[in-house]
Design a protein around this motif. Structure first.
Motif, PDB file in Angstrom:
ATOM      1  N   THR A   1     -27.713 -23.369 -30.416  1.00  0.00           N
ATOM      2  CA  THR A   1     -28.429 -22.122 -30.147  1.00  0.00           C
ATOM      3  C   THR A   1     -27.510 -20.930 -30.378  1.00  0.00           C
ATOM      4  N   LEU A   2     -26.249 -21.064 -29.886  1.00  0.00           N
ATOM      5  CA  LEU A   2     -25.364 -19.894 -29.917  1.00  0.00           C
ATOM      6  C   LEU A   2     -24.932 -19.483 -31.336  1.00  0.00           C
ATOM      7  N   TYR A   3     -24.493 -20.453 -32.136  1.00  0.00           N
ATOM      8  CA  TYR A   3     -23.961 -20.075 -33.460  1.00  0.00           C
ATOM      9  C   TYR A   3     -25.012 -19.422 -34.371  1.00  0.00           C
ATOM     10  N   PRO A   4     -26.201 -20.016 -34.496  1.00  0.00           N
ATOM     11  CA  PRO A   4     -27.215 -19.323 -35.321  1.00  0.00           C
ATOM     12  C   PRO A   4     -27.582 -17.956 -34.738  1.00  0.00           C
ATOM     13  N   LEU A   5     -27.553 -17.851 -33.386  1.00  0.00           N
ATOM     14  CA  LEU A   5     -27.876 -16.574 -32.749  1.00  0.00           C
ATOM     15  C   LEU A   5     -26.830 -15.505 -33.111  1.00  0.00           C
ATOM     16  N   LEU A   6     -25.541 -15.905 -33.100  1.00  0.00           N
ATOM     17  CA  LEU A   6     -24.485 -14.951 -33.460  1.00  0.00           C
ATOM     18  C   LEU A   6     -24.668 -14.467 -34.897  1.00  0.00           C
ATOM     19  N   ARG A   7     -25.038 -15.390 -35.774  1.00  0.00           N
ATOM     20  CA  ARG A   7     -25.269 -15.006 -37.178  1.00  0.00           C
ATOM     21  C   ARG A   7     -26.443 -14.030 -37.282  1.00  0.00           C
ATOM     22  N   ARG A   8     -27.494 -14.331 -36.498  1.00  0.00           N
ATOM     23  CA  ARG A   8     -28.685 -13.477 -36.552  1.00  0.00           C
ATOM     24  C   ARG A   8     -28.357 -12.068 -36.036  1.00  0.00           C
ATOM     25  N   LEU A   9     -27.593 -12.018 -34.924  1.00  0.00           N
ATOM     26  CA  LEU A   9     -27.238 -10.706 -34.359  1.00  0.00           C
ATOM     27  C   LEU A   9     -26.374  -9.918 -35.339  1.00  0.00           C
ATOM     28  N   GLU A  10     -25.546 -10.649 -36.103  1.00  0.00           N
ATOM     29  CA  GLU A  10     -24.717  -9.965 -37.106  1.00  0.00           C
ATOM     30  C   GLU A  10     -25.607  -9.415 -38.228  1.00  0.00           C
ATOM     31  N   THR A  11     -26.580 -10.223 -38.652  1.00  0.00           N
ATOM     32  CA  THR A  11     -27.509  -9.770 -39.703  1.00  0.00           C
ATOM     33  C   THR A  11     -28.282  -8.540 -39.221  1.00  0.00           C
ATOM     34  N   GLN A  12     -28.613  -8.516 -37.933  1.00  0.00           N
ATOM     35  CA  GLN A  12     -29.367  -7.378 -37.385  1.00  0.00           C
ATOM     36  C   GLN A  12     -28.477  -6.154 -37.144  1.00  0.00           C
ATOM     37  N   GLY A  13     -27.176  -6.322 -37.363  1.00  0.00           N
ATOM     38  CA  GLY A  13     -26.261  -5.190 -37.217  1.00  0.00           C
ATOM     39  C   GLY A  13     -25.768  -4.965 -35.808  1.00  0.00           C
ATOM     40  N   LEU A  14     -26.078  -5.894 -34.886  1.00  0.00           N
ATOM     41  CA  LEU A  14     -25.635  -5.706 -33.499  1.00  0.00           C
ATOM     42  C   LEU A  14     -24.225  -6.250 -33.271  1.00  0.00           C
ATOM     43  N   LEU A  15     -23.779  -7.118 -34.151  1.00  0.00           N
ATOM     44  CA  LEU A  15     -22.421  -7.670 -34.072  1.00  0.00           C
ATOM     45  C   LEU A  15     -21.716  -7.506 -35.414  1.00  0.00           C
ATOM     46  N   GLU A  16     -20.386  -7.579 -35.346  1.00  0.00           N
ATOM     47  CA  GLU A  16     -19.588  -7.622 -36.582  1.00  0.00           C
ATOM     48  C   GLU A  16     -18.695  -8.849 -36.479  1.00  0.00           C
TER      49      GLU A  16
END
Lengths: 325, 109
Positions: B51-66
């Motif tokens: 759950t966590l790893y795909p979520l981190l990728r998604r948040l990065e795609t959404q611009g919320l993470l780098e």
């Protein structure tokens, strides 16, 4: 680490993402190595194959790991599903209506009508309905599955297909070049089904050899139509290039329809169907041929009108886009 | 609830909703996926890797993470940190969360 490397490769093979695949593999390998190191430290021994097996078993099968990264765990997503259902209803209704009309004509041409004839016709109708509905269902699903994967964000809201009109929508000036996404989806699905019918995939042997001469041309127009629609769905707005392609394509459709209208015997009437028409029939062989000619003329006239309307719309759009500049 | 499996699914759904907020709140300093997973677990929030790893990728795609790759102990690690956009979104998400908690407290009282 040999097993971890193989495991990561197996996950990689199952990933459906095109961008960032290497990143995912690299991150997965790094995480598994961290976890293995931690387990080895806890066990107070160097990492060995048994520990690797234990870790990978807990982490899950390559299939399940890859699934969590794959962007489309479904064939048709929630955004497209309501319009998929709507189109499916129309398709099933059209198939039922079409086949019922065919059965009614067959009933009308068979006089005197025996009880066994009716049973045979109804049986044929049911089996044809089932096989055509299953094939059409497959084609609609296939079209939507392609759309789901080729158009990243369709931006379709519930209101787009529920005919919910709000006076407030008048406040915003309509964007003159914006495409109507729902219309495009309808067009893609029905063109796709049209392609299947024209190319004989639905096993409806009604087209004559004369008609088949036109099939490559019809296929070309249909394929350009589908490609243009998918491109427009992705771009969301009309521009000069897409309008020019549309104009050329609709002109081609009109030319094709006019030539076909002047060509006799486009539909093939199976000889057995003619043999089955008794002399006492109220319609007779000539009447039967005339009905089939009329039906193809009506279809072609409809195509001609629709293509002309689309051509005019594209022409006006092109003209207005220049006058706005 | 008819069976344990269904109940587990409901619990999973409940947790899934809060993971975004939990992850964003912990990424004011950079962390790699596994360290974030352990940090969340240490504080009582067990999150599945899947759950966590795909979520981190998604948040990065959404611009919320780098994210940035770094080589550490001869191992490449992908470090995540909250982006400027994420920093703007976090207080709004916290406020939303506080409202949900308050409403749910009343409902469950």
């Amino acid at each position: 680490m040999k097993l971890i490397n193989r495991y990561v490769t197996e996950v990689g093979k199952r990933l459906l993402v095109f961008q960032g695949r290497e990143d995912i593999e690299k991150e997965l390998r790094s995480t598994l190595e961290d976890m293995l190191e931690e387990r080895a430290a806890k066990a107070g021994k160097p990492a060995d194959e048994a520990l690797e097996i234990e870790l990978l078993k807990e982490y899950g099968s390559p299939d399940s790991v890859a699934t969590t990264y794959n962007p489309h765990p479904y064939l048709i997503g929630p955004q497209l599903f309501p319009i998929f259902l709507k189109i499916l209803k129309i398709v099933f209704f059209s198939i039922t209506l079409g086949l019922t009309v065919v059965m009614a004509i067959q009933l009308a041409t068979q006089t005197p009508l025996m009880g066994s004839d009716v049973t045979n016709l109804v049986g044929n109708w049911l089996s044809k309905l089932f096989s055509t509905a299953v094939a059409a269902f497959g084609y609609v699903v296939l079209t939507f599955a392609i759309l789901e994967r080729t158009v990243p964000d369709l931006g379709i809201s519930k209101e787009d297909f529920e005919d919910q009109w709000e006076p407030a929508s008048l406040v915003n000036e309509p964007e003159p070049d914006a495409v109507k996404r729902v219309d495009l989806i309808f067009e893609i699905v029905f063109t796709f089904i049209g392609l299947a019918i024209i190319n004989g995939i639905f096993d409806i042997p009604i087209f004559s050899a004369t008609f088949r001469q036109f099939v490559p041309w019809i296929n070309t127009v249909f394929i350009i139509e589908i490609l243009l629609d998918i491109y427009l769905l992705r771009k969301a707005v009309w521009d000069t290039a897409t309008r020019v392609v549309k104009i050329v394509m609709e002109t081609g459709t009109i030319v094709l329809a006019v030539i076909m209208l002047q060509t006799p015997n486009l539909l093939m009437i199976p000889s057995e169907a003619l043999e089955n028409i008794p002399e006492t029939s109220s319609i007779g062989i000539e009447g039967f041929i005339q009905i089939s000619n009329w039906s193809i003329t009506i279809v072609l006239a409809f195509v001609l009108v629709m293509a002309s309307v689309e051509l005019i719309k594209a022409g006006i759009g092109l003209f207005r886009s220049y006058t706005r500049k | 609830m008819a069976n344990t499996e269904s109940l587990e699914n409901v619990v999973l759904e409940l947790r899934r909703g809060v993971i975004v907020l939990a992850a964003l709140s912990q990424l004011s300093s950079e962390q790699y996926g596994y360290s974030l997973l352990k940090q969340l677990a240490d504080q009582g929030l067990q999150v599945d890797q899947g759950t966590l790893y795909p979520l981190l990728r998604r948040l990065e795609t959404q611009g919320l993470l780098e994210s940035v790759w770094k080589l550490e102990e001869a191992r490449p690690r992908r470090y995540y940190i909250i982006s400027a956009e994420g920093k703007k979104a976090l207080p709004k998400l916290k406020k939303e969360w506080a409202e949900i908690v308050s409403v749910m407290k009343n409902l469950l009282a």
